[in-house]
Design an enzyme around this catalytic site. Structure first.
Site, PDB file in Angstrom:
ATOM      1  N   SER A  38      40.363  38.188  42.695  1.00  0.00           N
ATOM      2  CA  SER A  38      40.428  39.393  43.523  1.00  0.00           C
ATOM      3  C   SER A  38      39.857  39.229  44.927  1.00  0.00           C
ATOM      4  O   SER A  38      40.052  40.120  45.765  1.00  0.00           O
ATOM      5  CB  SER A  38      39.722  40.555  42.824  1.00  0.00           C
TER       6      SER A  38
ATOM      7  N   LYS B 208      42.176  39.593  47.738  1.00  0.00           N
ATOM      8  CA  LYS B 208      42.627  40.917  48.197  1.00  0.00           C
ATOM      9  C   LYS B 208      42.126  41.234  49.610  1.00  0.00           C
ATOM     10  O   LYS B 208      42.727  42.035  50.310  1.00  0.00           O
ATOM     11  CB  LYS B 208      42.189  42.002  47.212  1.00  0.00           C
TER      12      LYS B 208
ATOM     13  N   TYR C 144      51.505  38.613  43.696  1.00  0.00           N
ATOM     14  CA  TYR C 144      50.133  38.953  43.324  1.00  0.00           C
ATOM     15  C   TYR C 144      49.490  37.826  42.509  1.00  0.00           C
ATOM     16  O   TYR C 144      48.352  37.430  42.776  1.00  0.00           O
ATOM     17  CB  TYR C 144      50.135  40.277  42.538  1.00  0.00           C
TER      18      TYR C 144
ATOM     19  N   TYR D  56      34.341  46.892  42.464  1.00  0.00           N
ATOM     20  CA  TYR D  56      34.843  47.889  41.509  1.00  0.00           C
ATOM     21  C   TYR D  56      33.726  48.832  41.093  1.00  0.00           C
ATOM     22  O   TYR D  56      32.978  49.314  41.933  1.00  0.00           O
ATOM     23  CB  TYR D  56      35.446  47.197  40.265  1.00  0.00           C
TER      24      TYR D  56
ATOM     25  N   VAL E 210      37.265  37.522  39.370  1.00  0.00           N
ATOM     26  CA  VAL E 210      36.943  37.128  38.001  1.00  0.00           C
ATOM     27  C   VAL E 210      36.902  35.609  37.805  1.00  0.00           C
ATOM     28  O   VAL E 210      36.540  35.136  36.736  1.00  0.00           O
ATOM     29  CB  VAL E 210      37.889  37.763  36.950  1.00  0.00           C
TER      30      VAL E 210
END
Ligand code: GLU
Length: 315
Positions: free
Chosen positions: A70, A73, A196, A248, A266
């Site tokens: 992530s 991103k 993605y 998050y 992760v």
């Protein structure tokens, strides 16, 4: 954790932080919902700092490459903001934190069909849809080339991790097809998902991540030569979202313990951007229950305490 009274960035400090923080890997668990990630040794640890004016210091397994997951991103968001503009991007997603886990489906159905922010998986998949619409099959190469301008070499992705995620991504597929069913996404969802998975599988070292952090920390300039690479407004937007949504449902804990904008993945990496000072990145694969590196969080907390990232101490 404060190791000594106050230090300056130097090799000794990072070595000391590594010795203190790295053993906490034992309290976490390496991600295995993407099977290929579970092959990473839990004992790897690296920590790199890249100052916005060029100096870099690092410690540990610094040549070890791992997948951004992530953390990628921040690249796709900033690239989309630069190339498509904030108005287009935020037509498809919000800028609000969500107390849900990274791959939550719930809010899309009960609150709004627009993802709450670009760092939730749903938002990041929507960014991929926008990039795919703009660049078609060359979207990944465009993104990689943009990343290469920041880190100094065009990155590649780990095909095994990518295939492994693709084979097990029922959850991300659900998010994408749900968004299509309610009209948030249009077109061939499988192409957006492929983009993605590739972006999540981009490999990096902690120094490369720290260079990305330094770009945002400097308001959009390259640490290598001070040249402007992205608009200041883009850097500020990304920093704002990293502060509120970067970890998050662990973003509050990161804000309390580390106190600067951050983004986790992760794969075990965490990227921090210390405005006006440096990018810092850490890698240690075992994660806590929210998907954030346990030893990584400890190391960044110690670094923040030692180098006074919040800058509130009296001189
Ligand atoms: N590729 C991962 C996923 O979509 C990224 C999650 C993360 O790093 O937080 O599940």
């Amino acid at each position: 954790m404060i190791l000594t009274k106050r230090k300056v960035l130097c090799q000794e400090l990072l070595d000391e932080i590594r010795a203190q923080a790295a053993p906490a890997y034992k309290h976490g668990k390496v991600a295995d919902y993407i099977p290929e990630l579970s092959r990473m040794s839990p004992e790897y640890f690296s920590l790199s700092c890249q100052c916005i004016h060029g100096e870099a210091v690092e410690t540990g397994d610094t040549s070890r490459r791992f997948t951004m997951q992530s953390i990628s991103k921040v690249l796709s968001l900033s690239f989309a903001l630069e190339r498509l503009g904030a108005r287009v991007v935020f037509k498809y997603m919000g800028t609000e934190p969500s107390a849900d886990s990274f791959n939550s489906l719930m809010r899309l159905e009960i609150a709004s069909p627009k993802p709450s922010n670009p760092f939730m998986n749903a938002g990041a998949i929507a960014i991929c849809a926008l990039l795919y619409k703009e660049y078609g099959d060359s979207a990944f190469d465009e993104l990689a080339s943009y990343a290469g301008g920041i880190i100094g070499a065009v990155p590649t992705y780990d095909e095994r991790v990518c295939e492994s995620e693709k084979a097990t991504a029922d959850r991300n597929r659900s998010l994408a097809y749900f968004m299509k069913s309610v009209g948030t996404l249009r077109g061939d969802v499988s192409c957006f998902l492929d983009l993605y998975f590739k972006q999540c599988s981009i490999t990096c070292t902690t120094l490369e991540l720290a260079k990305i952090g330094a770009l945002f920390a400097s308001g959009g300039r390259l640490a290598s030569n001070g040249e402007r690479y992205i608009k200041e407004k883009t850097a500020h937007t990304v920093l704002g979202l990293m502060t509120t949504c970067g970890l998050y449902n662990g973003s509050g804990e990161f804000a309390v313990r580390v106190g600067v904008p951050g983004k986790s993945g992760v794969g075990g990496g965490i990227l921090a951007a210390v405005p006006g000072r440096m990018g810092a990145a850490v890698f240690s694969p075992p994660l806590d229950s929210k998907g954030n590196s346990v030893a990584g969080m400890n190391a960044l907390e110690a670094l923040s305490d030692e180098l006074d990232f919040r800058n509130t101490r009296d001189e």
